[in-house]
Design an enzyme around this catalytic site. Structure first.
Site, mmCIF file in Angstrom:
data_model
loop_
_atom_site.group_PDB
_atom_site.id
_atom_site.type_symbol
_atom_site.label_atom_id
_atom_site.label_comp_id
_atom_site.label_asym_id
_atom_site.label_seq_id
_atom_site.Cartn_x
_atom_site.Cartn_y
_atom_site.Cartn_z
ATOM 1 N N GLN A 180 0.808 -1.234 0.137
ATOM 2 C CA GLN A 180 -0.032 -0.064 0.159
ATOM 3 C C GLN A 180 0.938 1.273 0.068
ATOM 4 O O GLN A 180 1.851 1.279 0.680
ATOM 5 C CB GLN A 180 -0.817 0.077 1.213
ATOM 6 C CG GLN A 180 -2.120 1.075 1.136
ATOM 7 C CD GLN A 180 -2.988 1.020 2.431
ATOM 8 O OE1 GLN A 180 -2.785 0.455 3.425
ATOM 9 N NE2 GLN A 180 -4.183 1.398 2.064
ATOM 10 N N GLY A 312 2.649 1.067 11.657
ATOM 11 C CA GLY A 312 2.342 0.192 12.890
ATOM 12 C C GLY A 312 1.917 -1.255 12.679
ATOM 13 O O GLY A 312 2.307 -2.072 12.952
ATOM 14 N N GLU A 315 -2.699 -4.281 7.073
ATOM 15 C CA GLU A 315 -3.725 -5.318 7.086
ATOM 16 C C GLU A 315 -3.858 -6.430 5.876
ATOM 17 O O GLU A 315 -4.649 -6.700 5.198
ATOM 18 C CB GLU A 315 -5.191 -4.947 6.834
ATOM 19 C CG GLU A 315 -5.446 -3.725 5.653
ATOM 20 C CD GLU A 315 -5.074 -2.628 5.579
ATOM 21 O OE1 GLU A 315 -3.924 -1.950 6.416
ATOM 22 O OE2 GLU A 315 -5.499 -1.558 4.838
ATOM 23 N N HIS A 339 -7.251 -2.839 14.940
ATOM 24 C CA HIS A 339 -7.201 -1.750 13.851
ATOM 25 C C HIS A 339 -7.206 -2.804 12.456
ATOM 26 O O HIS A 339 -8.107 -2.827 11.423
ATOM 27 C CB HIS A 339 -6.547 -0.727 13.864
ATOM 28 C CG HIS A 339 -6.322 0.170 12.797
ATOM 29 N ND1 HIS A 339 -7.087 1.456 12.708
ATOM 30 C CD2 HIS A 339 -5.915 0.288 11.598
ATOM 31 C CE1 HIS A 339 -7.000 1.919 11.463
ATOM 32 N NE2 HIS A 339 -6.206 1.256 10.829
ATOM 33 N N GLU A 340 -6.081 -3.404 12.407
ATOM 34 C CA GLU A 340 -5.672 -4.140 11.289
ATOM 35 C C GLU A 340 -6.677 -5.216 11.210
ATOM 36 O O GLU A 340 -7.003 -5.673 10.086
ATOM 37 C CB GLU A 340 -4.379 -4.855 11.568
ATOM 38 C CG GLU A 340 -3.173 -3.697 11.883
ATOM 39 C CD GLU A 340 -3.218 -2.154 10.676
ATOM 40 O OE1 GLU A 340 -3.867 -2.438 9.696
ATOM 41 O OE2 GLU A 340 -2.938 -1.452 11.237
ATOM 42 N N HIS A 343 -9.860 -4.052 9.523
ATOM 43 C CA HIS A 343 -9.845 -3.890 7.932
ATOM 44 C C HIS A 343 -10.171 -5.152 7.198
ATOM 45 O O HIS A 343 -10.437 -5.111 5.883
ATOM 46 C CB HIS A 343 -8.233 -3.439 7.452
ATOM 47 C CG HIS A 343 -7.769 -2.192 7.628
ATOM 48 N ND1 HIS A 343 -8.454 -1.262 6.943
ATOM 49 C CD2 HIS A 343 -6.878 -1.482 8.355
ATOM 50 C CE1 HIS A 343 -7.885 -0.054 6.935
ATOM 51 N NE2 HIS A 343 -6.906 -0.345 7.944
ATOM 52 N N GLU A 362 -9.922 3.799 5.975
ATOM 53 C CA GLU A 362 -9.278 4.032 7.224
ATOM 54 C C GLU A 362 -10.495 4.729 8.235
ATOM 55 O O GLU A 362 -10.319 4.146 9.437
ATOM 56 C CB GLU A 362 -8.231 4.972 7.146
ATOM 57 C CG GLU A 362 -7.013 4.501 6.256
ATOM 58 C CD GLU A 362 -6.307 3.275 7.031
ATOM 59 O OE1 GLU A 362 -6.672 2.859 8.187
ATOM 60 O OE2 GLU A 362 -5.903 2.386 6.140
ATOM 61 N N ASP A 420 0.218 8.822 -0.700
ATOM 62 C CA ASP A 420 0.784 8.851 0.603
ATOM 63 C C ASP A 420 0.294 10.324 1.261
ATOM 64 O O ASP A 420 0.008 10.322 2.506
ATOM 65 C CB ASP A 420 2.434 8.950 0.570
ATOM 66 C CG ASP A 420 3.006 8.063 1.538
ATOM 67 O OD1 ASP A 420 2.350 6.877 1.620
ATOM 68 O OD2 ASP A 420 4.177 8.314 2.019
ATOM 69 N N TYR A 428 -8.663 9.003 8.882
ATOM 70 C CA TYR A 428 -8.542 8.007 9.905
ATOM 71 C C TYR A 428 -9.785 8.850 11.220
ATOM 72 O O TYR A 428 -10.614 7.963 11.250
ATOM 73 C CB TYR A 428 -7.335 7.984 10.525
ATOM 74 C CG TYR A 428 -6.159 7.133 9.936
ATOM 75 C CD1 TYR A 428 -5.495 7.684 8.769
ATOM 76 C CD2 TYR A 428 -6.031 5.747 10.368
ATOM 77 C CE1 TYR A 428 -4.795 6.902 8.200
ATOM 78 C CE2 TYR A 428 -4.950 4.925 9.629
ATOM 79 C CZ TYR A 428 -4.409 5.643 8.384
ATOM 80 O OH TYR A 428 -3.682 4.654 8.186
HETATM 81 N N1 BES Z 1 -3.456 0.500 6.002
HETATM 82 C C1 BES Z 1 -2.794 1.171 6.800
HETATM 83 C C2 BES Z 1 -1.278 1.539 6.562
HETATM 84 C C3 BES Z 1 -0.937 2.210 5.387
HETATM 85 C C4 BES Z 1 -1.859 3.296 4.824
HETATM 86 C C5 BES Z 1 0.138 1.848 4.705
HETATM 87 C C6 BES Z 1 -1.506 3.931 3.733
HETATM 88 C C7 BES Z 1 0.375 2.469 3.557
HETATM 89 C C8 BES Z 1 -0.541 3.688 2.987
HETATM 90 C C9 BES Z 1 -2.776 0.512 8.366
HETATM 91 O O1 BES Z 1 -4.160 -0.113 8.538
HETATM 92 C C10 BES Z 1 -2.849 1.437 9.479
HETATM 93 O O2 BES Z 1 -3.792 2.571 9.510
HETATM 94 N N2 BES Z 1 -1.681 1.447 10.289
HETATM 95 C C11 BES Z 1 -1.423 2.601 11.150
HETATM 96 C C12 BES Z 1 -1.849 2.035 12.478
HETATM 97 C C13 BES Z 1 -3.288 2.129 12.990
HETATM 98 C C14 BES Z 1 -3.530 1.605 14.415
HETATM 99 C C15 BES Z 1 -3.711 3.670 12.944
HETATM 100 C C16 BES Z 1 -0.149 2.776 11.390
HETATM 101 O O3 BES Z 1 0.628 2.081 10.813
HETATM 102 O O4 BES Z 1 0.350 3.921 12.082
HETATM 103 ZN ZN ZN Z 2 -5.578 1.487 8.684
#
Ligand code: BES
Ligand code: ZN
Length: 647
Positions: A180, A312, A315, A339-340, A343, A362, A420, A428
Site C-alpha cells: 500500500q 504500525g 492489514e 485496527h488491522e 480492515h 481508514e 501517501d 482516519y
Molecule cells: N493500511 C494502513 C497502513 C497504510 C496506509 C500503509 C496507507 C500505506 C498507505 C494501516 O491499517 C494503518 O492504518 N496503520 C496505522 C496503525 C493504526 C493503528 C492507525 C499505522 O501504521 O500507524
Molecule cells: Zn488502517
C-alpha cells in the site's frame, strides 16, 4: 528474443500512453468505450466501476478494455543481489476486440512476454513517471493469459532487504514487502489499482534456512526441497483482493498458535514475547464478528516484523504485518491489532475504489477498531482512545493548513500527487467521527444493522465515496430528508473542516489527567502525579497536555519519577521525546538517539526529526547527525518522508 516495440506501434490506446499521467483523465472511457463497458459487464468479467469518480489517477490500467483477474507468481529470491526474479502469469479478461492490456510497473527489468504456449507477445514500457512508474503495454494477440519474465530492480520500493544485524535474531537476513498504496508495482507487474481485484497464487523459492509467509493460504507448511540449498513455498488466495494486499515476508520465522484459527508469526528470537502480547487475538476476532458479521478469510494470523517496518500495522489478508514497537510488554497497545483486524471488513472486503476514497478504508476502520476495543475492554478504554483520536484529528487539521484547507475533506483529490499525501488523520479520525455522528443521529442499533448489511452488500467489491452515500441513502436514511440534513452528509464528505455536529467522545478520566498536567506545569512535584495507576493512554494524554516549555529541573523530575527515557512503551516514549525536543532537554538525547536508531516506524520517526529541524541551532545538527546514522536502517517509505525534512 523479443524486441520491444515502440509504443506507437501498438494500436488501441497509443494516445493515452504517449500522454503523461496528468492527462490520464482524458483517457478515461468516453462514449467510444461504451461497447467495451458493456462487454465488461458480461458474467465472465467482474464488474469495473467507470464513473469519473472511480477513475484511478494512480494506475495506467484501462480495465474497461482489458483487466487482470488472476496473478500467478513463480519467483526466486536472491538475498545477495537483493532481487526477486521469475515469472508472473496473468489471467486477462478482455473486451471483444481489445488488442492490448496496460499494466503498472516501476523499475521492473522485463526480459520477455509470451502467451502460455511460449509465443512471443509484443510489449512496450512507456515513459516512467517518478510517482506512478511506467505503463507496461502488452499486445494480446488473442491470448487469455500472458507470461511475463522479469526481475525486480535494485531499489524496489515495496521490498526491504535486511542484513542479519538489522533483525532481532542477528543471524539470518530478512525480506518483507509493503504494497500500500502503489508500491507493489515495483515487484509485481500487474494492474496496481485497488478497484481491480485479483485472485492470486505464488511459488516462492528461498534459502532453505528461511521461512516464507504470504497474505494467503499456505499450501506447503514446511516448504518443499528445492534446488541448490533452497526451499520452495506455495500459496493461494482464491478470493479476489485489491493488488496492494499481496504481501510477502521471508526470514528466520517461528509460529505460535493462539487459537484454532489465530496465531502469531515472529522472528524465532522474539516469538515468545510476541505471542504473549497477543493472547487476546481469538477474542478480538470473535468480538469483531459479533459486531459486523463472519470473518471471511479463514485464518487470522499476526506477523511481527523486524524494527524497520515503516508502519504500525498493515492489514494484509489472513496475515496482519505489525511493528515490534506494538509490544509494550503489558498488552497496552493492542488496539493496533484491533485496527488491522477491522480492515478484514473495511478495506479488504469493501475496498476504497481509488486512493481519493482512502477514508472509506481508514475512517471505517478506526470506527470499527474502537467498537472492538469497547466490546473487549469496556467503555472507559474506548473513550480514551476516541478522545486521543479527536486530538490527533485537530493536529491533522493544523498540519493541513487549517479548517478551510482542501485536504481536510474526506473525499480527496490526489491526482498528480503521491497517494501517501492522503495518509493523514483526516481520513482516519475525521472519518471515524463522521460515522460516530451518524451513529448518534440514528441510534446504535439501527447503525450497527446498517453497517453489517453494508459489508455484506459490497463484500469483495471496490467502493467509491459516492457509492457509500448512495447506499447510505437507500438503506439507512431511506428518504428522510430531515435526518439527512441533520447529519449533513454532503458537508461531512465533500467540504473541508469539521461540521458543528461532530460527535466528540470525551473521557472523564482525561479530565483528571488534564488537571494533573496543569498542577505539574504550575510547579507541582512529579511525585504527586498518580501515574502508577495510569493506563498508557492516560500517560500519553498527560504528556501531550503539558506546555511545550518547562524548566529543565521539572523535566528531569518527571523523567526520573515516571521512567520516561527508559520506557519500552513506544507511545509513551514518543510523547516524552516530543516534549523533550520542544524543551531542548539535553538529558533526553541518548534516549532520543536510541529510539531513532532502533526502529523505523514513520509515525514516530518523521515527527521527531521534523521537531528537531524546527529547533534551529540546537535541533538541526542533532537531526543531521542522527539521521546520517539511522537512514540506512529505515525502509524507503520512512526515508522518503524524512529526506524531505532533514536537509
Ligand atoms: N493500511 C494502513 C497502513 C497504510 C496506509 C500503509 C496507507 C500505506 C498507505 C494501516 O491499517 C494503518 O492504518 N496503520 C496505522 C496503525 C493504526 C493503528 C492507525 C499505522 O501504521 O500507524
Ligand atoms: Zn488502517
Amino acid at each position: 528474443m523479443v524486441i520491444p516495440v515502440p509504443v506507437n506501434a501498438l494500436s488501441l490506446s497509443k494516445l493515452c500512453l504517449a500522454a503523461s499521467v496528468l492527462a490520464l483523465a482524458a483517457c478515461a472511457p468516453s462514449s467510444g468505450d461504451k461497447a467495451a463497458e458493456q462487454a465488461d459487464a458480461a458474467p465472465m468479467v467482474a464488474p469495473v466501476l467507470l464513473t469519473p469518480e472511480a477513475r484511478d489517477a494512480h494506475s495506467y490500467a484501462q480495465p474497461a478494455i482489458a483487466r487482470v483477474t488472476h496473478v500467478s507468481l513463480d519467483l526466486t529470491t536472491d538475498f545477495r543481489q537483493r532481487r526477486m526474479s521469475g515469472k508472473a502469469v496473468l489471467d486477462v479478461a478482455a473486451a471483444p476486440g481489445a488488442k492490448e492490456i496496460v499494466l503498472d510497473s516501476k523499475g521492473l527489468e522485463i526480459s520477455a512476454v509470451t502467451d502460455p504456449a511460449g509465443k512471443a507477445l509484443q510489449w512496450a514500457l512507456g515513459k516512467a513517471d517518478p510517482i506512478h512508474g511506467a505503463p507496461l503495454t502488452v499486445a494480446l494477440d488473442g491470448a487469455k493469459q500472458i507470461v511475463i519474465s522479469y526481475a525486480t530492480g535494485p531499489d524496489a520500493a515495496a521490498l526491504q532487504w535486511l542484513n542479519p544485524d538489522q533483525t532481532a535474531g542477528k543471524k539470518q537476513p530478512f525480506l518483507f514487502s509493503q504494497g500500500q498504496a502503489i508500491l507493489n508495482r515495483t515487484w509485481i507487474p500487474t494492474q496496481d489499482s485497488p478497484g481491480i481485484r485479483q485472485s492470486w497464487d505464488a511459488t516462492i523459492t528461498a534459502p532453505a534456512a528461511l521461512t516464507v509467509v504470504m497474505s494467503a493460504e499456505m499450501l506447503t507448511p514446511k516448504g518443499e526441497a528445492g534446488p541448490d540449498g533452497t526451499r520452495r513455498w506455495r500459496f493461494r488466495m482464491d478470493k479476489p483482493v485489491a493488488p496492494y494486499l499481496i504481501a510477502i515476508a521471508i526470514g528466520d520465522l517461528a509460529f505460535k498458535p493462539i487459537s484454532e484459527r489465530t496465531g502469531v508469526w515472529a522472528e524465532t528470537a522474539t516469538i515468545d514475547k510476541s505471542a504473549n502480547e497477543f493472547v487476546d487475538l481469538e477474542k478480538m476476532v470473535a468480538a469483531a464478528e459479533g459486531l459486523y458479521g463472519p470473518y471471511r478469510w479463514g485464518r487470522y494470523d499476526l506477523l511481527i516484523l523486524p524494527p524497520s517496518f515503516p508502519f504500525g500495522g498493515m492489514e494484509n489478508p489472513r496475515l496482519t504485518f505489525a511493528t515490534p514497537t506494538v509490544i509494550a510488554g503489558d498488552r497496552s497497545l493492542v488496539s493496533l491489532v484491533a485496527h488491522e483486524l477491522a480492515h478484514s471488513w473495511s478495506g479488504n472486503l469493501v475496498t476504497n475504489a481509488t486512493w481519493d476514497d482512502f477514508w472509506l478504508n481508514e475512517g471505517f476502520t478506526v470506527y470499527f477498531e474502537n467498537r472492538i476495543m469497547e466490546a473487549l475492554y469496556g467503555k472507559d478504554i474506548a473513550a480514551m482512545l476516541a478522545d486521543l483520536g479527536w486530538s490527533d484529528m485537530q493536529g491533522a487539521i493544523k498540519d493541513a493548513g487549517g479548517l478551510n484547507a482542501p485536504d481536510t475533506r474526506l473525499h480527496l483529490d490526489l491526482a498528480g500527487r503521491d497517494p501517501d499525501a492522503g495518509m493523514t488523520d483526516i481520513a482516519y479520525e475525521k472519518g471515524a467521527v463522521f460515522l460516530r455522528t451518524i451513529e448518534q443521529a440514528v441510534g446504535r442499533e439501527a447503525w450497527d444493522a446498517y453497517l453489517r448489511g453494508y459489508f455484506d452488500r459490497h463484500a469483495f467489491q471496490p467502493q467509491t465515496t459516492a457509492g457509500f452515500l448512495a447506499d447510505l441513502r437507500q438503506n439507512l436514511l431511506k428518504g428522510d430528508k430531515a435526518l439527512e440534513a441533520k447529519i449533513g452528509v454532503e458537508q461531512w464528505v465533500y467540504q473541508p473542516g469539521i461540521p458543528a455536529n461532530a460527535v466528540h467522545i470525551t473521557s472523564p478520566r482525561f479530565a483528571a489527567v488534564d488537571a494533573q498536567a496543569a498542577a505539574f506545569a504550575g510547579g507541582g512535584a512529579a511525585s504527586a502525579i498518580p501515574a502508577g495507576g495510569w493506563t498508557t493512554q492516560e500517560k500519553v494524554r498527560f504528556l501531550n497536555s503539558l506546555p511545550r516549555k518547562l524548566a529543565s529541573a521539572q523535566l528531569a523530575d518527571l523523567d526520573r519519577t515516571m521512567g520516561l527515557s527508559a520506557t519500552g512503551n513506544s507511545e509513551v516514549r514518543f510523547a516524552w521525546l516530543m516534549l523533550a525536543v520542544a524543551n531542548h532537554h539535553d538529558a533526553a538525547l541518548p534516549s532520543l538517539e536510541q529510539f531513532l536508531t532502533t526502529q523505523g516506524r514513520r509515525k514516530f520517526i518523521a515527527p521527531l526529526f521534523k521537531a528537531l529541524m524546527t529547533e534551529g541551532a540546537w535541533g538541526q545538527p542533532i537531526a543531521r547527525r542522527i539521521y546520517a546514522r539511522a537512514r540506512p536502517l529505515y525502509h524507503s517509505v520512512t526515508v522518503g518522508t524524512v529526506d524531505d525534512t532533514v536537509k
